[in-house]
Scaffold this motif. Structure first.
Motif, PDB file in Angstrom:
ATOM      1  N   GLN A  10      -3.491  -7.021  15.031  1.00 58.04           N
ATOM      2  CA  GLN A  10      -2.362  -6.219  15.501  1.00 58.04           C
ATOM      3  C   GLN A  10      -2.106  -6.345  16.999  1.00 58.04           C
ATOM      4  N   LEU A  11      -2.713  -7.339  17.651  1.00 63.76           N
ATOM      5  CA  LEU A  11      -2.513  -7.488  19.092  1.00 63.76           C
ATOM      6  C   LEU A  11      -1.404  -8.492  19.401  1.00 63.76           C
ATOM      7  N   PRO A  12      -0.591  -8.237  20.424  1.00 62.42           N
ATOM      8  CA  PRO A  12       0.450  -9.192  20.814  1.00 62.42           C
ATOM      9  C   PRO A  12      -0.102 -10.276  21.740  1.00 62.42           C
ATOM     10  N   TYR A  13      -1.400 -10.579  21.641  1.00 60.50           N
ATOM     11  CA  TYR A  13      -2.059 -11.562  22.486  1.00 60.50           C
ATOM     12  C   TYR A  13      -2.676 -12.681  21.647  1.00 60.50           C
ATOM     13  N   THR A  14      -2.676 -13.876  22.203  1.00 59.32           N
ATOM     14  CA  THR A  14      -3.478 -14.948  21.615  1.00 59.32           C
ATOM     15  C   THR A  14      -4.935 -14.695  21.967  1.00 59.32           C
ATOM     16  N   ILE A  15      -5.860 -15.430  21.339  1.00 61.72           N
ATOM     17  CA  ILE A  15      -7.280 -15.285  21.662  1.00 61.72           C
ATOM     18  C   ILE A  15      -7.522 -15.682  23.120  1.00 61.72           C
ATOM     19  N   GLN A  16      -6.807 -16.686  23.596  1.00 63.45           N
ATOM     20  CA  GLN A  16      -6.923 -17.076  25.002  1.00 63.45           C
ATOM     21  C   GLN A  16      -6.575 -15.903  25.915  1.00 63.45           C
ATOM     22  N   GLN A  17      -5.500 -15.202  25.595  1.00 68.32           N
ATOM     23  CA  GLN A  17      -5.079 -14.072  26.421  1.00 68.32           C
ATOM     24  C   GLN A  17      -6.070 -12.912  26.345  1.00 68.32           C
TER      25      GLN A  17
ATOM     26  N   TYR B 284      -9.253 -13.178  26.128  1.00 69.35           N
ATOM     27  CA  TYR B 284     -10.339 -13.508  27.054  1.00 69.35           C
ATOM     28  C   TYR B 284      -9.895 -13.377  28.499  1.00 69.35           C
ATOM     29  N   GLN B 285      -8.733 -13.901  28.813  1.00 62.79           N
ATOM     30  CA  GLN B 285      -8.265 -13.850  30.202  1.00 62.79           C
ATOM     31  C   GLN B 285      -8.080 -12.411  30.672  1.00 62.79           C
ATOM     32  N   LYS B 286      -7.404 -11.614  29.872  1.00 67.85           N
ATOM     33  CA  LYS B 286      -7.154 -10.228  30.246  1.00 67.85           C
ATOM     34  C   LYS B 286      -8.427  -9.394  30.135  1.00 67.85           C
ATOM     35  N   GLY B 287      -9.225  -9.666  29.115  1.00 65.55           N
ATOM     36  CA  GLY B 287     -10.462  -8.911  28.923  1.00 65.55           C
ATOM     37  C   GLY B 287     -11.464  -9.148  30.039  1.00 65.55           C
ATOM     38  N   ILE B 288     -11.640 -10.397  30.433  1.00 68.20           N
ATOM     39  CA  ILE B 288     -12.578 -10.712  31.515  1.00 68.20           C
ATOM     40  C   ILE B 288     -12.131 -10.058  32.815  1.00 68.20           C
ATOM     41  N   ALA B 289     -10.839 -10.159  33.117  1.00 71.53           N
ATOM     42  CA  ALA B 289     -10.319  -9.576  34.362  1.00 71.53           C
ATOM     43  C   ALA B 289     -10.508  -8.064  34.382  1.00 71.53           C
ATOM     44  N   ALA B 290     -10.175  -7.403  33.270  1.00 70.46           N
ATOM     45  CA  ALA B 290     -10.282  -5.941  33.216  1.00 70.46           C
ATOM     46  C   ALA B 290     -11.737  -5.488  33.234  1.00 70.46           C
ATOM     47  N   PHE B 291     -12.604  -6.201  32.514  1.00 67.76           N
ATOM     48  CA  PHE B 291     -14.014  -5.817  32.463  1.00 67.76           C
ATOM     49  C   PHE B 291     -14.678  -5.989  33.824  1.00 67.76           C
ATOM     50  N   ASP B 292     -14.383  -7.090  34.501  1.00 65.40           N
ATOM     51  CA  ASP B 292     -14.998  -7.323  35.801  1.00 65.40           C
ATOM     52  C   ASP B 292     -14.487  -6.313  36.827  1.00 65.40           C
ATOM     53  N   ALA B 293     -13.207  -5.965  36.724  1.00 70.76           N
ATOM     54  CA  ALA B 293     -12.654  -4.949  37.622  1.00 70.76           C
ATOM     55  C   ALA B 293     -13.328  -3.599  37.371  1.00 70.76           C
ATOM     56  N   TRP B 294     -13.568  -3.279  36.105  1.00 73.77           N
ATOM     57  CA  TRP B 294     -14.243  -2.020  35.772  1.00 73.77           C
ATOM     58  C   TRP B 294     -15.675  -2.018  36.303  1.00 73.77           C
ATOM     59  N   CYS B 295     -16.365  -3.148  36.180  1.00 73.29           N
ATOM     60  CA  CYS B 295     -17.743  -3.245  36.676  1.00 73.29           C
ATOM     61  C   CYS B 295     -17.797  -3.010  38.184  1.00 73.29           C
TER      62      CYS B 295
ATOM     63  N   GLU C  31     -16.274   2.690  26.380  1.00 72.24           N
ATOM     64  CA  GLU C  31     -16.337   3.493  27.605  1.00 72.24           C
ATOM     65  C   GLU C  31     -15.797   2.739  28.814  1.00 72.24           C
ATOM     66  N   ALA C  32     -15.853   1.421  28.779  1.00 75.05           N
ATOM     67  CA  ALA C  32     -15.301   0.631  29.882  1.00 75.05           C
ATOM     68  C   ALA C  32     -13.782   0.752  29.845  1.00 75.05           C
ATOM     69  N   ASP C  33     -13.222   1.410  30.837  1.00 71.06           N
ATOM     70  CA  ASP C  33     -11.798   1.766  30.833  1.00 71.06           C
ATOM     71  C   ASP C  33     -10.949   0.614  31.366  1.00 71.06           C
ATOM     72  N   PHE C  34     -10.263  -0.067  30.465  1.00 63.26           N
ATOM     73  CA  PHE C  34      -9.382  -1.165  30.875  1.00 63.26           C
ATOM     74  C   PHE C  34      -8.048  -0.644  31.418  1.00 63.26           C
ATOM     75  N   ALA C  35      -7.629   0.527  30.948  1.00 60.25           N
ATOM     76  CA  ALA C  35      -6.337   1.073  31.367  1.00 60.25           C
ATOM     77  C   ALA C  35      -6.307   1.320  32.876  1.00 60.25           C
ATOM     78  N   ALA C  36      -7.467   1.647  33.437  1.00 59.18           N
ATOM     79  CA  ALA C  36      -7.540   1.900  34.877  1.00 59.18           C
ATOM     80  C   ALA C  36      -7.251   0.642  35.685  1.00 59.18           C
TER      81      ALA C  36
ATOM     82  N   GLY D  87      -4.949  -1.500  34.659  1.00 59.81           N
ATOM     83  CA  GLY D  87      -3.589  -1.888  34.317  1.00 59.81           C
ATOM     84  C   GLY D  87      -3.444  -2.567  32.971  1.00 59.81           C
ATOM     85  N   GLU D  88      -4.535  -2.645  32.180  1.00 62.64           N
ATOM     86  CA  GLU D  88      -4.473  -3.262  30.853  1.00 62.64           C
ATOM     87  C   GLU D  88      -4.374  -2.155  29.804  1.00 62.64           C
ATOM     88  N   SER D  89      -3.168  -1.910  29.329  1.00 60.90           N
ATOM     89  CA  SER D  89      -2.921  -0.799  28.416  1.00 60.90           C
ATOM     90  C   SER D  89      -2.947  -1.197  26.947  1.00 60.90           C
TER      91      SER D  89
END
Length: 239
Positions: A114-121, A123-134, A161-166, A168-170
Motif C-alpha cells: 500500500q505504499l506509493p514508493y518503490t523499494i529503492q525509494q 531504502y533512500q527515504k528510510g535510511i535518511a529518516a532513520f539516520d536523522a532520528w539517530c 518508536e523511531a519517529d520518521f515524521a519528525a 519530514g517523512e509522513s
C-alpha cells in the motif's frame, strides 16, 4: 578496458578452479569451498551500484547487527549480505512494483502493498529518516554509535518508536523500513551465491542445506541424520 579484461580473466580462472573438483580433479591446496570464497567479491573493495557512500555505511552497520558474526553461523558481513541488497536494489527488485493508487496506509496486511514508493525509494527515504532520528536521539550517525546503541536504535526502529515524521517523512514509518531491511538481510544470507550474498555458501554449510544438488531423494526420509555432503550452488560451485 585493461581493468575489465583483467577482471574477466580472473573470474574465468576462478570459475575453472571451482569446476575442477566437480569433475573429480583435485587442485593441491585449494578446496572447492576455498575456490568459491575466492570467486566472491570482497566486501571491503566493493563499490556499491545503488547506494551512496553514506547510505552504504549505514547498511553495513545495520546488517552487521541484524545477523552478527561470532555466533554458531557466519554473520551478514562475512556472507556479503550488503552486496546482495545493493545488487537487488539496482535491479528489478528495487524499481518494479505496481504503483497505481489509491493507497491506504492503514489497510490490513491482507490487502497487500500500500505504499506509493518503490523499494529503492523505501531504502533512500528510510535510511535518511532513520539516520536523522539517530542524530536527534543519540547525537550521532547510526554507523558511528557503539554496538549497544546500534542495537537499541534498531529495536526502536522495529517497534515504530523511531519517529520518521519528525524528519519530514509522513508516509513511510520505521517499522515498515525495518521489515524491508530485515527481510532482505535474511534473503541475502540464505540465497544462492549467484545473487551476491551467501559468500562461499557459508550459511548453507552452517545450517546443513544441500543447495541446488540435482538429487538427494535418498536423504528425504532419513530424519535426525546429519546431511554429509557439501552444498552446491546454481553455478556448480561446491561448499
Amino acid at each position: 578496458m585493461l581493468l575489465a579484461t583483467q577482471t574477466s580473466r580472473r573470474k574465468f580462472l576462478l570459475s575453472s578452479l571451482i569446476a575442477l573438483p566437480a569433475m573429480g580433479i583435485a587442485v593441491k591446496g585449494l578446496s572447492a569451498a576455498a575456490a568459491a570464497e575466492l570467486a566472491a567479491p570482497s566486501l571491503d573493495g566493493y563499490k556499491p551500484t545503488f547506494f551512496t557512500p553514506a547510505e552504504w555505511t549505514l547498511v553495513l552497520a545495520a546488517c552487521d547487527r541484524l545477523i552478527p558474526g561470532g555466533g554458531r553461523g557466519p554473520g551478514a558481513l562475512e556472507t556479503n549480505v550488503p552486496i546482495f541488497i545493493d545488487q537487488q536494489l539496482a535491479g528489478d527488485l528495487g524499481s518494479e512494483v505496481y504503483l497505481e493508487g489509491p493507497f491506504d496506509l492503514n489497510a490490513p496486511p491482507t490487502l497487500g502493498y500500500q505504499l506509493p514508493y518503490t523499494i529503492q525509494q523505501i531504502y533512500q527515504k528510510g535510511i535518511a529518516a532513520f539516520d536523522a532520528w539517530c542524530q536527534k536521539a543519540y547525537g550521532e550517525h547510526f554507523a558511528l554509535l557503539d554496538l549497544a546503541k546500534r542495537d537499541d536504535a534498531l529495536k526502536k526502529l522495529q517497534s515504530g518508536e523511531a519517529d520518521f515524521a519528525a524528519s519530514g517523512e509522513s508516509v513511510l514509518n520505521g517499522k515498515l523500513f525495518f521489515n524491508e531491511l530485515l527481510n532482505h538481510t535474511r534473503q541475502g544470507w540464505l540465497a544462492d551465491p549467484i545473487y551476491g550474498g551467501n559468500k562461499g555458501m557459508k550459511s548453507w554449510i552452517a545450517i546443513g542445506f544441500p543447495g541446488a544438488r540435482a538429487s538427494y531423494l535418498e536423504w528425504v526420509a532419513q530424519h535426525n541424520v546429519p546431511y554429509p555432503l557439501s552444498p552446491v550452488s546454481l553455478t556448480g560451485q561446491r561448499g
